[in-house]
Design a protein around this motif. Structure first.
Motif, PDB file in Angstrom:
ATOM      1  N   LEU A 163       0.855  -1.182   0.000  1.00  0.00           N
ATOM      2  CA  LEU A 163       0.000   0.000   0.000  1.00  0.00           C
ATOM      3  C   LEU A 163       0.888   1.228   0.000  1.00  0.00           C
ATOM      4  O   LEU A 163       1.881   1.280   0.729  1.00  0.00           O
ATOM      5  N   PRO A 164       0.538   2.221  -0.804  1.00  0.00           N
ATOM      6  CA  PRO A 164       1.344   3.439  -0.773  1.00  0.00           C
ATOM      7  C   PRO A 164       1.063   4.220   0.510  1.00  0.00           C
ATOM      8  O   PRO A 164      -0.054   4.628   0.773  1.00  0.00           O
ATOM      9  N   ILE A 165       2.068   4.367   1.323  1.00  0.00           N
ATOM     10  CA  ILE A 165       1.925   5.110   2.565  1.00  0.00           C
ATOM     11  C   ILE A 165       2.669   6.422   2.387  1.00  0.00           C
ATOM     12  O   ILE A 165       3.869   6.426   2.133  1.00  0.00           O
ATOM     13  N   SER A 166       1.944   7.495   2.475  1.00  0.00           N
ATOM     14  CA  SER A 166       2.527   8.815   2.222  1.00  0.00           C
ATOM     15  C   SER A 166       3.017   9.445   3.513  1.00  0.00           C
ATOM     16  O   SER A 166       2.392  10.342   4.069  1.00  0.00           O
ATOM     17  N   VAL A 167       4.150   8.953   3.991  1.00  0.00           N
ATOM     18  CA  VAL A 167       4.764   9.470   5.206  1.00  0.00           C
ATOM     19  C   VAL A 167       6.248   9.674   4.932  1.00  0.00           C
ATOM     20  O   VAL A 167       6.889   8.818   4.335  1.00  0.00           O
ATOM     21  N   ILE A 168       6.755  10.812   5.352  1.00  0.00           N
ATOM     22  CA  ILE A 168       8.192  11.021   5.289  1.00  0.00           C
ATOM     23  C   ILE A 168       8.692  11.289   6.699  1.00  0.00           C
ATOM     24  O   ILE A 168       7.950  11.776   7.551  1.00  0.00           O
ATOM     25  N   GLY A 169       9.920  10.939   6.936  1.00  0.00           N
ATOM     26  CA  GLY A 169      10.536  11.184   8.232  1.00  0.00           C
ATOM     27  C   GLY A 169      11.827  11.941   8.044  1.00  0.00           C
ATOM     28  O   GLY A 169      12.583  11.674   7.113  1.00  0.00           O
ATOM     29  N   VAL A 170      12.061  12.896   8.925  1.00  0.00           N
ATOM     30  CA  VAL A 170      13.288  13.679   8.888  1.00  0.00           C
ATOM     31  C   VAL A 170      13.961  13.553  10.247  1.00  0.00           C
ATOM     32  O   VAL A 170      13.365  13.884  11.270  1.00  0.00           O
ATOM     33  N   VAL A 171      15.183  13.057  10.237  1.00  0.00           N
ATOM     34  CA  VAL A 171      15.957  12.935  11.469  1.00  0.00           C
ATOM     35  C   VAL A 171      17.128  13.898  11.357  1.00  0.00           C
ATOM     36  O   VAL A 171      17.874  13.879  10.383  1.00  0.00           O
ATOM     37  N   THR A 172      17.263  14.768  12.344  1.00  0.00           N
ATOM     38  CA  THR A 172      18.322  15.770  12.360  1.00  0.00           C
ATOM     39  C   THR A 172      19.123  15.608  13.646  1.00  0.00           C
ATOM     40  O   THR A 172      18.542  15.459  14.719  1.00  0.00           O
ATOM     41  N   THR A 173      20.436  15.638  13.516  1.00  0.00           N
ATOM     42  CA  THR A 173      21.278  15.550  14.710  1.00  0.00           C
ATOM     43  C   THR A 173      21.982  16.877  14.956  1.00  0.00           C
ATOM     44  O   THR A 173      22.307  17.611  14.024  1.00  0.00           O
ATOM     45  N   GLN A 177      13.422  23.918  20.300  1.00  0.00           N
ATOM     46  CA  GLN A 177      13.290  25.311  19.890  1.00  0.00           C
ATOM     47  C   GLN A 177      14.006  25.608  18.568  1.00  0.00           C
ATOM     48  O   GLN A 177      13.472  26.318  17.717  1.00  0.00           O
ATOM     49  N   LEU A 178      15.202  25.096  18.395  1.00  0.00           N
ATOM     50  CA  LEU A 178      16.028  25.465  17.246  1.00  0.00           C
ATOM     51  C   LEU A 178      15.849  24.578  16.021  1.00  0.00           C
ATOM     52  O   LEU A 178      16.132  25.007  14.905  1.00  0.00           O
ATOM     53  N   VAL A 179      15.374  23.342  16.238  1.00  0.00           N
ATOM     54  CA  VAL A 179      15.280  22.401  15.117  1.00  0.00           C
ATOM     55  C   VAL A 179      13.845  21.917  14.881  1.00  0.00           C
ATOM     56  O   VAL A 179      13.282  22.099  13.802  1.00  0.00           O
ATOM     57  N   THR A 180      13.248  21.303  15.909  1.00  0.00           N
ATOM     58  CA  THR A 180      11.957  20.645  15.726  1.00  0.00           C
ATOM     59  C   THR A 180      10.835  21.614  15.372  1.00  0.00           C
ATOM     60  O   THR A 180      10.118  21.396  14.384  1.00  0.00           O
ATOM     61  N   ARG A 181      10.656  22.668  16.147  1.00  0.00           N
ATOM     62  CA  ARG A 181       9.557  23.610  15.864  1.00  0.00           C
ATOM     63  C   ARG A 181       9.676  24.258  14.491  1.00  0.00           C
ATOM     64  O   ARG A 181       8.692  24.305  13.745  1.00  0.00           O
ATOM     65  N   SER A 205      11.735  15.352  20.252  1.00  0.00           N
ATOM     66  CA  SER A 205      13.011  16.033  20.471  1.00  0.00           C
ATOM     67  C   SER A 205      13.688  15.392  21.669  1.00  0.00           C
ATOM     68  O   SER A 205      13.056  15.180  22.705  1.00  0.00           O
ATOM     69  N   LYS A 206      14.963  15.071  21.499  1.00  0.00           N
ATOM     70  CA  LYS A 206      15.730  14.523  22.613  1.00  0.00           C
ATOM     71  C   LYS A 206      17.152  15.043  22.516  1.00  0.00           C
ATOM     72  O   LYS A 206      17.488  15.750  21.564  1.00  0.00           O
ATOM     73  N   SER A 207      17.969  14.739  23.473  1.00  0.00           N
ATOM     74  CA  SER A 207      19.348  15.232  23.478  1.00  0.00           C
ATOM     75  C   SER A 207      20.036  14.906  22.164  1.00  0.00           C
ATOM     76  O   SER A 207      20.155  13.742  21.793  1.00  0.00           O
ATOM     77  N   GLY A 208      20.413  15.936  21.448  1.00  0.00           N
ATOM     78  CA  GLY A 208      21.181  15.775  20.231  1.00  0.00           C
ATOM     79  C   GLY A 208      20.435  15.340  18.988  1.00  0.00           C
ATOM     80  O   GLY A 208      21.050  15.150  17.951  1.00  0.00           O
ATOM     81  N   ALA A 209      19.110  15.186  19.045  1.00  0.00           N
ATOM     82  CA  ALA A 209      18.391  14.710  17.855  1.00  0.00           C
ATOM     83  C   ALA A 209      16.938  15.162  17.830  1.00  0.00           C
ATOM     84  O   ALA A 209      16.289  15.311  18.857  1.00  0.00           O
ATOM     85  N   SER A 210      16.461  15.354  16.609  1.00  0.00           N
ATOM     86  CA  SER A 210      15.063  15.695  16.353  1.00  0.00           C
ATOM     87  C   SER A 210      14.524  14.709  15.320  1.00  0.00           C
ATOM     88  O   SER A 210      15.208  14.380  14.349  1.00  0.00           O
ATOM     89  N   MET A 211      13.299  14.221  15.537  1.00  0.00           N
ATOM     90  CA  MET A 211      12.636  13.345  14.575  1.00  0.00           C
ATOM     91  C   MET A 211      11.274  13.946  14.261  1.00  0.00           C
ATOM     92  O   MET A 211      10.472  14.186  15.163  1.00  0.00           O
TER      93      MET A 211
END
Length: 85
Positions: A15-25, A36-40, A59-65
């Motif tokens: 099934l085509p699932i239209s979800v994207i994920g962005v992980v930033t460190t 404040q600086l990445v996730t929002r 949001s957690k120490s050193g990473a945003s998802m």
């Protein structure tokens, strides 16, 4: 891309699932700084894209998802940030 494992005797379908994920460190940043600086800012930018149904983030120490779910039938190829090269 999300894929379910197969179970004996059960037929699965793609099934085509239209979800994207962005992980930033951001090494060394606190959860509050990440929020404040990445996730929002990422959530705000994603919310302005046509066809967005829901945004979930963590949001957690050193990473945003950030996970962005699009309305059923949204053509992700028409959204510049979602093109796969």
């Amino acid at each position: 891309v999300i894929r379910a494992g197969s179970v004996t005797g059960v037929q699965t379908c793609a099934l085509p699932i239209s979800v994207i994920g962005v992980v930033t460190t951001y090494t060394g940043a606190s959860p509050e700084d990440i929020e404040q600086l990445v996730t929002r800012p990422m959530e705000e930018a994603c919310a302005s894209v046509e066809g967005v149904k829901r945004i979930n983030s963590e949001s957690k120490s050193g990473a945003s998802m950030v996970f962005v779910e699009f309305e059923w039938g949204t053509d992700l190829d028409r959204i510049p940030c979602c093109r796969i090269f």
